[in-house]
Motif scaffolding. Sequence first.
Motif, PDB file in Angstrom:
ATOM      1  N   LYS A   1       0.828  -1.201   0.000  1.00 57.33           N
ATOM      2  CA  LYS A   1       0.000   0.000   0.000  1.00 57.33           C
ATOM      3  C   LYS A   1       0.862   1.251   0.000  1.00 57.33           C
ATOM      4  CE  LYS A   1      -3.869   0.905   2.283  1.00 57.33           C
ATOM      5  NZ  LYS A   1      -4.733   0.855   3.487  1.00 57.33           N
ATOM      6  N   SER A   2       1.948   1.224   0.788  1.00 59.61           N
ATOM      7  CA  SER A   2       2.784   2.434   0.803  1.00 59.61           C
ATOM      8  C   SER A   2       3.532   2.580  -0.517  1.00 59.61           C
ATOM      9  CB  SER A   2       3.728   2.460   2.000  1.00 59.61           C
ATOM     10  OG  SER A   2       4.368   1.244   2.156  1.00 59.61           O
ATOM     11  N   ALA A   3       3.840   1.449  -1.180  1.00 61.47           N
ATOM     12  CA  ALA A   3       4.516   1.526  -2.479  1.00 61.47           C
ATOM     13  C   ALA A   3       3.659   2.266  -3.497  1.00 61.47           C
ATOM     14  CB  ALA A   3       4.834   0.136  -3.003  1.00 61.47           C
ATOM     15  N   LEU A   4       2.353   2.147  -3.306  1.00 63.08           N
ATOM     16  CA  LEU A   4       1.424   2.811  -4.220  1.00 63.08           C
ATOM     17  C   LEU A   4       1.602   4.325  -4.143  1.00 63.08           C
ATOM     18  CD1 LEU A   4      -0.850   1.718  -6.016  1.00 63.08           C
ATOM     19  CD2 LEU A   4      -2.440   2.202  -4.163  1.00 63.08           C
ATOM     20  N   GLU A   5       1.845   4.812  -2.934  1.00 63.53           N
ATOM     21  CA  GLU A   5       1.942   6.260  -2.736  1.00 63.53           C
ATOM     22  C   GLU A   5       3.372   6.766  -2.745  1.00 63.53           C
ATOM     23  OE1 GLU A   5      -0.096   7.159   0.964  1.00 63.53           O
ATOM     24  OE2 GLU A   5      -1.428   5.489   0.522  1.00 63.53           O
ATOM     25  N   ALA A   6       4.353   5.865  -2.553  1.00 70.26           N
ATOM     26  CA  ALA A   6       5.738   6.334  -2.373  1.00 70.26           C
ATOM     27  C   ALA A   6       6.317   6.853  -3.682  1.00 70.26           C
ATOM     28  CB  ALA A   6       6.589   5.189  -1.859  1.00 70.26           C
ATOM     29  N   ASN A   7       7.088   7.929  -3.584  1.00 65.90           N
ATOM     30  CA  ASN A   7       7.851   8.388  -4.740  1.00 65.90           C
ATOM     31  C   ASN A   7       9.316   8.593  -4.360  1.00 65.90           C
ATOM     32  OD1 ASN A   7       7.788  10.730  -3.309  1.00 65.90           O
ATOM     33  ND2 ASN A   7       6.528  11.882  -4.754  1.00 65.90           N
ATOM     34  N   ALA A   8       9.678   8.110  -3.165  1.00 66.18           N
ATOM     35  CA  ALA A   8      11.077   8.230  -2.728  1.00 66.18           C
ATOM     36  C   ALA A   8      11.390   7.148  -1.716  1.00 66.18           C
ATOM     37  CB  ALA A   8      11.311   9.602  -2.098  1.00 66.18           C
ATOM     38  N   LEU A   9      12.659   6.810  -1.633  1.00 60.78           N
ATOM     39  CA  LEU A   9      13.145   5.897  -0.603  1.00 60.78           C
ATOM     40  C   LEU A   9      14.101   6.712   0.243  1.00 60.78           C
ATOM     41  CD1 LEU A   9      12.695   2.962   0.079  1.00 60.78           C
ATOM     42  CD2 LEU A   9      14.505   2.339  -1.485  1.00 60.78           C
ATOM     43  N   LEU A  10      13.752   6.878   1.512  1.00 56.52           N
ATOM     44  CA  LEU A  10      14.473   7.783   2.404  1.00 56.52           C
ATOM     45  C   LEU A  10      15.405   6.964   3.276  1.00 56.52           C
ATOM     46  CD1 LEU A  10      14.487  10.773   3.461  1.00 56.52           C
ATOM     47  CD2 LEU A  10      12.683  10.085   5.037  1.00 56.52           C
ATOM     48  N   GLU A  11      16.662   7.415   3.382  1.00 58.78           N
ATOM     49  CA  GLU A  11      17.621   6.668   4.203  1.00 58.78           C
ATOM     50  C   GLU A  11      17.679   7.250   5.615  1.00 58.78           C
ATOM     51  OE1 GLU A  11      21.492   5.976   2.581  1.00 58.78           O
ATOM     52  OE2 GLU A  11      22.247   5.279   4.519  1.00 58.78           O
ATOM     53  N   ILE A  12      17.472   6.369   6.596  1.00 56.44           N
ATOM     54  CA  ILE A  12      17.590   6.753   8.002  1.00 56.44           C
ATOM     55  C   ILE A  12      18.888   6.123   8.513  1.00 56.44           C
ATOM     56  CG2 ILE A  12      16.505   6.630  10.299  1.00 56.44           C
ATOM     57  CD1 ILE A  12      14.710   8.079   8.296  1.00 56.44           C
ATOM     58  N   PRO A  13      19.867   6.925   8.897  1.00 55.77           N
ATOM     59  CA  PRO A  13      21.150   6.353   9.322  1.00 55.77           C
ATOM     60  C   PRO A  13      20.991   5.467  10.554  1.00 55.77           C
ATOM     61  CG  PRO A  13      21.296   8.742   9.055  1.00 55.77           C
ATOM     62  CD  PRO A  13      19.851   8.394   8.972  1.00 55.77           C
ATOM     63  N   ALA A  14      21.944   4.559  10.729  1.00 59.14           N
ATOM     64  CA  ALA A  14      21.938   3.674  11.906  1.00 59.14           C
ATOM     65  C   ALA A  14      22.149   4.492  13.173  1.00 59.14           C
ATOM     66  CB  ALA A  14      23.061   2.646  11.763  1.00 59.14           C
ATOM     67  N   HIS A  15      21.713   3.947  14.269  1.00 59.95           N
ATOM     68  CA  HIS A  15      21.929   4.539  15.595  1.00 59.95           C
ATOM     69  C   HIS A  15      21.443   5.978  15.685  1.00 59.95           C
ATOM     70  CE1 HIS A  15      24.227   1.033  16.678  1.00 59.95           C
ATOM     71  NE2 HIS A  15      25.011   1.211  15.645  1.00 59.95           N
ATOM     72  N   ASN A  16      20.430   6.304  14.921  1.00 59.06           N
ATOM     73  CA  ASN A  16      19.951   7.686  15.014  1.00 59.06           C
ATOM     74  C   ASN A  16      19.158   7.845  16.295  1.00 59.06           C
ATOM     75  OD1 ASN A  16      17.989   5.885  13.562  1.00 59.06           O
ATOM     76  ND2 ASN A  16      16.689   7.627  14.005  1.00 59.06           N
ATOM     77  N   SER A  17      19.324   8.996  16.932  1.00 60.86           N
ATOM     78  CA  SER A  17      18.367   9.311  17.985  1.00 60.86           C
ATOM     79  C   SER A  17      17.163   9.865  17.227  1.00 60.86           C
ATOM     80  CB  SER A  17      18.971  10.323  18.946  1.00 60.86           C
ATOM     81  OG  SER A  17      19.579  11.349  18.216  1.00 60.86           O
ATOM     82  N   PRO A  18      16.028  10.101  17.848  1.00 58.32           N
ATOM     83  CA  PRO A  18      14.915  10.609  17.059  1.00 58.32           C
ATOM     84  C   PRO A  18      15.369  11.751  16.139  1.00 58.32           C
ATOM     85  CG  PRO A  18      14.223  10.212  19.294  1.00 58.32           C
ATOM     86  CD  PRO A  18      15.687   9.933  19.259  1.00 58.32           C
ATOM     87  N   ILE A  19      14.946  11.685  14.890  1.00 56.69           N
ATOM     88  CA  ILE A  19      15.398  12.690  13.923  1.00 56.69           C
ATOM     89  C   ILE A  19      14.360  13.799  13.844  1.00 56.69           C
ATOM     90  CG2 ILE A  19      16.162  13.065  11.550  1.00 56.69           C
ATOM     91  CD1 ILE A  19      16.817  10.130  11.375  1.00 56.69           C
ATOM     92  N   LYS A  20      14.865  15.052  13.944  1.00 61.04           N
ATOM     93  CA  LYS A  20      13.956  16.197  14.036  1.00 61.04           C
ATOM     94  C   LYS A  20      13.427  16.609  12.681  1.00 61.04           C
ATOM     95  CE  LYS A  20      16.171  18.401  17.972  1.00 61.04           C
ATOM     96  NZ  LYS A  20      17.505  18.970  17.972  1.00 61.04           N
TER      97      LYS A  20
END
Length: 403
Positions: free
Chosen positions: A372-391
């Motif tokens: 379902k999300s693939a239907l709406e997605a137009n990007a693949l976002l990279e979240i780095p490892a060991h991130n604290s909550p990202i603002k």
Amino acid sequence: MIVLEDALTLLLNHAPLPCSTTRYPLAECFGRILAEDITSTMDFPPFNRSPLDGYAVQLKDIVHVSPEHPVLLMQIESVPAGSVPCKIVTSGQATRIMTGAKIPEGADAVVRLEDTRLVNDQIEILTADKAATNICSQGEEIRINEKVLTTGTLLEEGALGLLSMLGQANPLVFHKPKIGILATGSELLSPSAPMKLGKIRDSNSYMLLAKTLKAGGEPVLLGHVEDNLSSIITKLSELPDLPVYITTGGASVGDYDLMEKLFQELQIPLLFKGVAMKPGMPVLAGVWKNSLLIALSGNPAAGSVSFEMLISPLIRKITGLRNWNHKKTIVKLCGTFTKTSPTRRFVWARWFMKQGFIFAEPLSHQGNGMLKSALEANALLEIPAHNSPIKDGTELEAILLHL
Ligand SMILES: Nc1nc2c(c(=O)[nH]1)N[C@H]1C(S)=C(S)[C@@H](COP(=O)(O)OP(=O)(O)OC[C@H]3O[C@@H](n4cnc5c(N)ncnc54)[C@H](O)[C@@H]3O)O[C@H]1N2
Ligand code: MOO
């Protein structure tokens, strides 16, 4: 477990060479990859031509004209586009000329029709504004012997127009690489089969078919096979000879996850097993009978991320495309991302422009709801490892899938 970039390098280093080449009629070349350099055998424009409808004149006759001090010229002929002027323009004369027509000899300026008036039989020139620059010079766009297109160019609208302009009616292109797609899993049914308890329909084959087409490959759907080692081996032995085989399912550690056993049984040395990313960690790859065999996770969320990050660039390279790499860009996170993980993560997102910046908002319903999300997605976002909550507003890397 291997780093994603290293896994990709290994695959690319073992990638089969681009396929053989063939000539196709231009109308069938959209989306194909050019397999030859194209050098122009002519100047373009091929002759000095008029960029507008007007009168070809001698500049010296009109340099000082103004609406208050017009000059009168005598029309000697009229030249539509596609015709060749016969008469030489001399002082006091004008040739009526249409956009695209060859400038007559003797003329070195073109006055647009709106800046002239018919007075009895004569042409009154009211202004000389820009008349000297109203000529497109022979070869101003392309010179004879200039290399205009190079091997590895994706043939889209610009390239097709240029090829046609240069008389290349049947350019040499690469054959599309055939990519075999085999789904494994005893739970799988084909999309047309009636539903049964405990079963699901095979969605991976069709999702990966679409991704293969997008990457420029020719998907070959090989159906699905149950989780049984001898059935899988029999199936593989019956397959046509293809440069790349992708399987989905059975890439993890469960009792019926047989892919690792398959590689052992067929004595396929592993290029790697497991990629340090989430989702999409379970991937095995090896070279089997001169072909690449890559086993992806059956989990649609995982398999599709692995495909995007590893297989799409691989296919693009085998097509012969020059720029096969991902189109990565920096985006600003829209919202906060609170999920933390020791592994780098890729999330489906939607990018949009706001105040001159590209923002990307992670889609809800990831994981098993991936389709379902693939239907709406137009990007693949990279979240780095060991991130604290990202603002909100933090800069992150993303691959833009649709522009
Ligand atoms: N004990 C552990 N279990 C699991 C781990 C782990 O580390 N330890 N990893 C989990 C992760 S993460 C993933 S991802 C999956 C990967 O599993 P497999 O690659 O072996 O894939 P399957 O088990 O065959 O299938 C997973 C899931 O996807 C469905 N599926 C399979 N094929 C298709 C298809 N063609 N179309 C649609 N859906 C498909 C299948 O029914 C399963 O629900 O393992 C976790 N487990
Ligand atoms: O590796 Mo699983 O692939 O996280 O979803």
